[in-house]
Write an enzyme that holds these catalytic residues in place. Structure first.
Site, short mmCIF file in Angstrom:
data_model
loop_
_atom_site.label_atom_id
_atom_site.label_comp_id
_atom_site.label_asym_id
_atom_site.label_seq_id
_atom_site.Cartn_x
_atom_site.Cartn_y
_atom_site.Cartn_z
N THR A 12 3.46 13.05 -16.39
CA THR A 12 2.19 12.73 -17.05
C THR A 12 1.78 13.76 -18.08
OG1 THR A 12 1.46 11.61 -15.06
CG2 THR A 12 -0.26 12.31 -16.55
N ASP A 56 9.77 10.07 -15.68
CA ASP A 56 8.79 10.12 -14.60
C ASP A 56 9.52 10.82 -13.44
OD1 ASP A 56 6.33 7.99 -13.41
OD2 ASP A 56 7.59 9.11 -12.03
N ASP A 89 4.88 14.05 -8.99
CA ASP A 89 5.30 13.31 -7.79
C ASP A 89 6.40 14.03 -7.00
OD1 ASP A 89 3.46 11.38 -8.33
OD2 ASP A 89 4.88 9.92 -9.14
N THR A 275 8.25 19.31 11.77
CA THR A 275 7.08 18.57 12.25
C THR A 275 6.53 17.62 11.18
OG1 THR A 275 4.82 18.73 13.12
CG2 THR A 275 5.48 20.44 11.57
#
Ligand code: ASP
Length: 340
Positions: A12, A56, A89, A275
């Site tokens: 972005t 992206d 991302d 975890t």
């Protein structure tokens, strides 16, 4: 004057709105000064480089990580620091992978991006980029780089790359480092947390470009039918599995699942237990529901983030073939990614 190389990979941050169509498109990164004239006022010489096909970051693959590591290797001695502009991302995956692939950094590699494009009036991209460059150029009183590791700078905080995770898709404060202190906080001044900064035992960077793509990720959940995932526990399909378990490393005592794991490890596969909680780590054997993992040789991933666990396994399986060494490397901190 200090010199910083800014490498644009996409995301972005590098987008502007086409005035005619209103669509977001990648801008020509060589014209970055037009969009951020403030860069002229930094006392740093900035060179820019754009990958041939900005993407992206959802499209990132291990090949892109290898290309980035090679770009840094090729220009390591020409610059004081590096800034990688990257989509948010998968930024933490890239930061983690690079931290394993380039050990022994004596200079900063800072990843940053933004939630709003540079061309949007309320963009967070300008501050992120300007401060990332300042950090990449910063030296201590001995003339050495203050940051000597791969880090993520976002919304006034600098995080160790392999400890960071994206936690919000809409807030400017999009990253966190749940199990490790920030490396610096940018306020009126940039305040470094000196005792948290990584220093390598190597005097020079040590590059390893091997990465295995045969790594799987399995998150357990109550009521899961392990038969749906049977194919994963086959060493001809995967060489390693990151298992995201409950709490401090616990799993249901499903005999079928235990059998699959045992056979998989006996056949040469590696399972790393982390975890699925957003902070804290694994303590295998603390509960009855995790003691089985110790019995069959599941490796505790301590407090690794999922991004660091996957990329660490990809890195180790891509560079090492001796099973005892693989096991030992997984369980040992390499570059500040986990607690011992
Ligand atoms: N989808 C974009 C990317 O990761 C989001 C961003 O850059 O913030 O490339």
């Amino acid at each position: 004057m200090t010199k910083v190389l800014v490498i644009y990979t996409g995301g972005t941050i590098g987008m502007i709105k086409d005035p005619e169509t209103g669509l977001l498109n990648s801008f020509d990164f060589n014209s970055v000064y037009e969009h951020i004239p403030e860069l002229h006022r930094l006392h740093t010489e900035i060179d820019t480089m754009s990958v041939s096909n900005p993407i992206d970051s959802s499209e990132m693959t291990s090949t892109h990580w290898i290309d980035m590591a090679k770009s840094i290797k090729a220009s390591y001695h020409l610059y004081d620091g590096f800034v990688i502009l990257h989509g948010t991302d998968t930024m933490s995956y890239t930061a983690s992978a690079l931290s394993f692939m380039i050990q022994g950094l004596q200079k900063p590699v800072i990843l940053t991006g933004s939630q709003l494009p540079i061309g949007v009036i309320r963009t967070d991209g300008k501050e992120n980029l300007i401060t990332a460059i300042e950090i990449a150029a910063a030296k201590d009183s001995n003339g050495e780089s203050i940051i000597q590791e791969v880090a993520v700078y976002f919304e006034y905080s600098l995080y160790r790359g392999n400890r960071s995770s994206k936690v919000s898709s809409h807030q400017f404060e999009a990253f966190k480092s749940p199990n490790y202190s920030e490396l610096a906080i940018a306020g009126v001044n940039i305040k470094y947390k000196w005792s948290s900064l990584f220093r390598s035992k190597y005097p020079e960077p040590n590059y390893n470009f091997g990465l295995s793509n045969s790594v799987a990720l399995l998150k357990i959940y109550p009521g899961m039918d392990i038969n749906l995932y049977r194919g994963l526990f086959d060493v001809t399909n995967s060489k390693g599995i990151v298992l995201e378990t409950f709490g401090s490393g616990n799993a249901p005592s499903i005999l079928e699942m235990q059998g699959l794991m045992k056979t998989y490890i006996e056949a040469g596969g590696f399972i790393v237990n982390i975890t699925q909680c957003s902070s804290g780590g694994v303590k295998q054997g603390a509960y009855q529901t995790s003691s089985f993992f110790n019995e069959i040789g599941v490796i505790s991933g301590s407090d690794l983030t999922v991004e660091a666990a996957i990329t660490k396994l990809m890195y180790i399986l891509g560079n090492e073939s001796d099973p005892a060494k693989i096991k030992a490397f997984i369980a040992t901190p390499i570059c500040g990614e986990m607690e011992y």
